[in-house]
Design an enzyme around this catalytic site. Sequence first.
Site, short mmCIF file in Angstrom:
data_model
loop_
_atom_site.label_atom_id
_atom_site.label_comp_id
_atom_site.label_asym_id
_atom_site.label_seq_id
_atom_site.Cartn_x
_atom_site.Cartn_y
_atom_site.Cartn_z
N PRO A 53 0.82 -1.22 0.00
CG PRO A 53 -0.74 -1.53 1.69
CD PRO A 53 0.56 -2.06 1.17
CD GLU B 264 1.03 -7.30 10.55
OE1 GLU B 264 0.97 -6.08 10.37
OE2 GLU B 264 0.06 -8.07 10.47
NE ARG C 34 -6.95 -6.46 -21.10
CZ ARG C 34 -6.97 -5.32 -21.78
NH1 ARG C 34 -6.04 -4.42 -21.60
NH2 ARG C 34 -7.91 -5.10 -22.68
CG ASP D 288 -10.22 -2.95 -23.57
OD1 ASP D 288 -11.47 -2.95 -23.51
OD2 ASP D 288 -9.54 -3.96 -23.66
N1 4HQ Z 1 -0.72 -5.52 1.03
N2 4HQ Z 1 -1.61 -3.15 -2.93
C1 4HQ Z 1 1.27 -7.04 1.23
C2 4HQ Z 1 -1.64 -4.76 0.33
C3 4HQ Z 1 -1.38 -4.27 -1.03
C4 4HQ Z 1 -2.18 -3.35 -1.75
C5 4HQ Z 1 -0.95 -5.72 2.44
C6 4HQ Z 1 0.54 -6.01 0.45
C7 4HQ Z 1 -0.08 -6.71 3.14
C8 4HQ Z 1 2.08 -7.73 3.37
N3 4HQ Z 1 -0.38 -4.58 -1.84
N4 4HQ Z 1 1.27 -6.75 2.63
N5 4HQ Z 1 -3.29 -2.74 -1.34
O1 4HQ Z 1 -2.69 -4.47 0.87
O2 4HQ Z 1 -0.51 -3.90 -2.98
#
Ligand code: 4HQ
Length: 246
Positions: free
Chosen positions: A89, A116, A154, A169
């Site tokens: 994230p 985590e 794709r 698209d």
């Molecule tokens: N993660 N976009 C991996 C995500 C996530 C997201 C949470 C990634 C937990 C360990 N990854 N960790 N949104 O939520 O890419």
Amino acid sequence: MRFYIMTLFPDMVMNGLGTSITGRAMEKDLLGVEAVNIRDYAFNKHNSVDDYPYGGGAGMLMQAEPVYQAYNAVKEKVGRSPRVVYLSPQGRTFHQEMAEELAREEELVLLCGHYEGIDERVLEEIVTDYVSIGDYVLTGGELPAMVIVDAVSRLVPGVLHNDVSAEFDSFQDNLLEYPQYSRPEVWHGKQVPPVLLSGHHANVEKWRREQSVIRTARNRPDLLEKADLDETEKELVRKVLGRDIY
Ligand code: 4HQ
């Protein structure tokens, strides 16, 4: 194009991507998808790859060394240092232009964290790109990795049967897709828009373009900033939004 997905859950990504269009492209060797099981690079007798975080806190962290060893195995196999995308994230939010850019690579490594996340020190050494698929929290990077492999695949020539469909698209021209209809002509009392049955190709194209503009104005006006609209289309946007954005 070849993808190497580093993960503790190889079955999850191989089952997902081995299905449907990406699966067919793998069979035809247009696409290589290899899951690299990080647990194969565990260095203790219990095969564990996670440990408690220093300083305390909830949950477990994936340790640096198995991730590093797994990455080195991929690097050896490829014969150079490929881009390594870590799904998190904290990364840049994924979008179509990113997919287009990644599609120009010969190989791509996707690193999936679970629990985590992963010890920061190995991320500093091997990750070239931090990418998020959106602002929500998942249990692991596997689904995001599958999203990226799907969106990039794709764009690889031959993966889609109809080789024009990728460029027409949504997002290619920063407009949403127009509505589509198939048989029957009437369903639950709803008629297919008559223009689509007219056989008049130019009118069909005009209607579809208008529908795309209307939908984008209604649902994703933010996209219009990058869309290339003529004066008539801009007037249509003003009508839909009831205000001027140009
Ligand atoms: N993660 N976009 C991996 C995500 C996530 C997201 C949470 C990634 C937990 C360990 N990854 N960790 N949104 O939520 O890419």
